[in-house]
Design a protein around this motif. Structure first.
Motif, PDB file in Angstrom:
ATOM      1  N   LEU A 107      28.715  42.883  42.979  1.00  0.00           N
ATOM      2  CA  LEU A 107      29.524  43.789  42.162  1.00  0.00           C
ATOM      3  C   LEU A 107      30.861  43.141  41.800  1.00  0.00           C
ATOM      4  CD1 LEU A 107      30.100  46.489  40.814  1.00  0.00           C
ATOM      5  CD2 LEU A 107      30.923  47.322  43.033  1.00  0.00           C
ATOM      6  N   ARG A 108      31.519  42.521  42.753  1.00  0.00           N
ATOM      7  CA  ARG A 108      32.809  41.871  42.491  1.00  0.00           C
ATOM      8  C   ARG A 108      32.659  40.786  41.431  1.00  0.00           C
ATOM      9  NH1 ARG A 108      35.189  39.501  47.597  1.00  0.00           N
ATOM     10  NH2 ARG A 108      37.076  39.383  46.386  1.00  0.00           N
ATOM     11  N   HIS A 109      31.609  39.991  41.540  1.00  0.00           N
ATOM     12  CA  HIS A 109      31.392  38.921  40.562  1.00  0.00           C
ATOM     13  C   HIS A 109      31.097  39.497  39.184  1.00  0.00           C
ATOM     14  CE1 HIS A 109      31.694  35.989  43.708  1.00  0.00           C
ATOM     15  NE2 HIS A 109      30.676  36.514  44.377  1.00  0.00           N
ATOM     16  N   ALA A 110      30.298  40.553  39.123  1.00  0.00           N
ATOM     17  CA  ALA A 110      29.989  41.196  37.845  1.00  0.00           C
ATOM     18  C   ALA A 110      31.247  41.803  37.221  1.00  0.00           C
ATOM     19  CB  ALA A 110      28.918  42.271  38.040  1.00  0.00           C
ATOM     20  N   MET A 111      32.081  42.431  38.032  1.00  0.00           N
ATOM     21  CA  MET A 111      33.318  43.020  37.530  1.00  0.00           C
ATOM     22  C   MET A 111      34.284  41.936  37.033  1.00  0.00           C
ATOM     23  SD  MET A 111      33.086  46.323  37.725  1.00  0.00           S
ATOM     24  CE  MET A 111      34.721  47.003  37.793  1.00  0.00           C
ATOM     25  N   ASN A 112      34.353  40.816  37.730  1.00  0.00           N
ATOM     26  CA  ASN A 112      35.198  39.707  37.272  1.00  0.00           C
ATOM     27  C   ASN A 112      34.698  39.146  35.949  1.00  0.00           C
ATOM     28  OD1 ASN A 112      37.255  39.624  39.216  1.00  0.00           O
ATOM     29  ND2 ASN A 112      35.925  38.570  40.660  1.00  0.00           N
ATOM     30  N   ARG A 113      33.390  39.034  35.779  1.00  0.00           N
ATOM     31  CA  ARG A 113      32.832  38.564  34.501  1.00  0.00           C
ATOM     32  C   ARG A 113      33.135  39.563  33.391  1.00  0.00           C
ATOM     33  NH1 ARG A 113      28.382  37.566  37.686  1.00  0.00           N
ATOM     34  NH2 ARG A 113      27.201  39.214  36.651  1.00  0.00           N
ATOM     35  N   ALA A 114      33.038  40.846  33.694  1.00  0.00           N
ATOM     36  CA  ALA A 114      33.342  41.881  32.698  1.00  0.00           C
ATOM     37  C   ALA A 114      34.811  41.831  32.295  1.00  0.00           C
ATOM     38  CB  ALA A 114      32.984  43.258  33.246  1.00  0.00           C
ATOM     39  N   ARG A 115      35.693  41.628  33.268  1.00  0.00           N
ATOM     40  CA  ARG A 115      37.123  41.530  32.954  1.00  0.00           C
ATOM     41  C   ARG A 115      37.383  40.334  32.045  1.00  0.00           C
ATOM     42  NH1 ARG A 115      41.472  41.277  37.676  1.00  0.00           N
ATOM     43  NH2 ARG A 115      40.089  39.616  38.326  1.00  0.00           N
TER      44      ARG A 115
END
Length: 156
Positions: A107-115
């Motif tokens: 989730l953290r990696h996906a959220m960082n990619r989204a940001r």
């Protein structure tokens, strides 16, 4: 995505400085009045924008700030990357302890990619191109600056 209040104030300050007549120095108080934000918040934003190299400041009784060439070329995405103080877009800590899933969290990696995708999209928007006459004329009148408006592109 939601930007923090500091980034919002900083972007609005850049827009006001971008729309100001070429060579005009605006005091921090004038910028604060123009963006409808308390002086102390705008003051902190102006200090940070100067440190980032987007504005030039002249001290003294007749001093003030103006957007420099770097500030005129700055994009929303570029500025937000510098001003986003959140380490993690997901709240991975609670008052009691870290999330037990924090190691190797997808989730953290996906959220960082989204940001980053959010910022990348905003890399196409040059902040100095955003102000327009209908928006800025009343703002400048409210702070006692000439009511005429020259688009930022024409000021170069």
């Amino acid at each position: 995505m939601k930007i923090n209040a500091f980034a919002d104030v900083s972007l609005r300050a850049i827009m006001v400085l971008a729309a100001a007549p070429e060579g005009t120095l605006l005091t921090t108080q004038a910028v604060a009045d123009a963006v409808g934000t308390p002086y102390n918040h705008v003051s902190k934003a102006m200090v940070r924008l100067r440190a980032l190299g987007y504005i030039d400041v002249e001290r003294g009784r007749l001093g003030g700030s103006r957007l420099n060439e770097s500030g005129r070329r700055a994009t929303v995405g570029e500025v937000l990357r510098h001003l986003d103080s959140r380490q993690d877009p997901a709240e991975c800590q609670s008052p009691t302890k870290n999330c037990p899933l924090i190691t190797e969290c997808g989730l953290r990696h996906a959220m960082n990619r989204a940001r980053e995708a959010f910022y990348t999209e905003l890399d196409t928007v040059v902040i100095s191109s955003l102000p327009h006459a209908r928006q800025m004329i009343p703002v400048f009148q409210s702070i006692g600056l000439r009511p005429e408006f020259r688009p930022a592109a024409a000021q170069r």
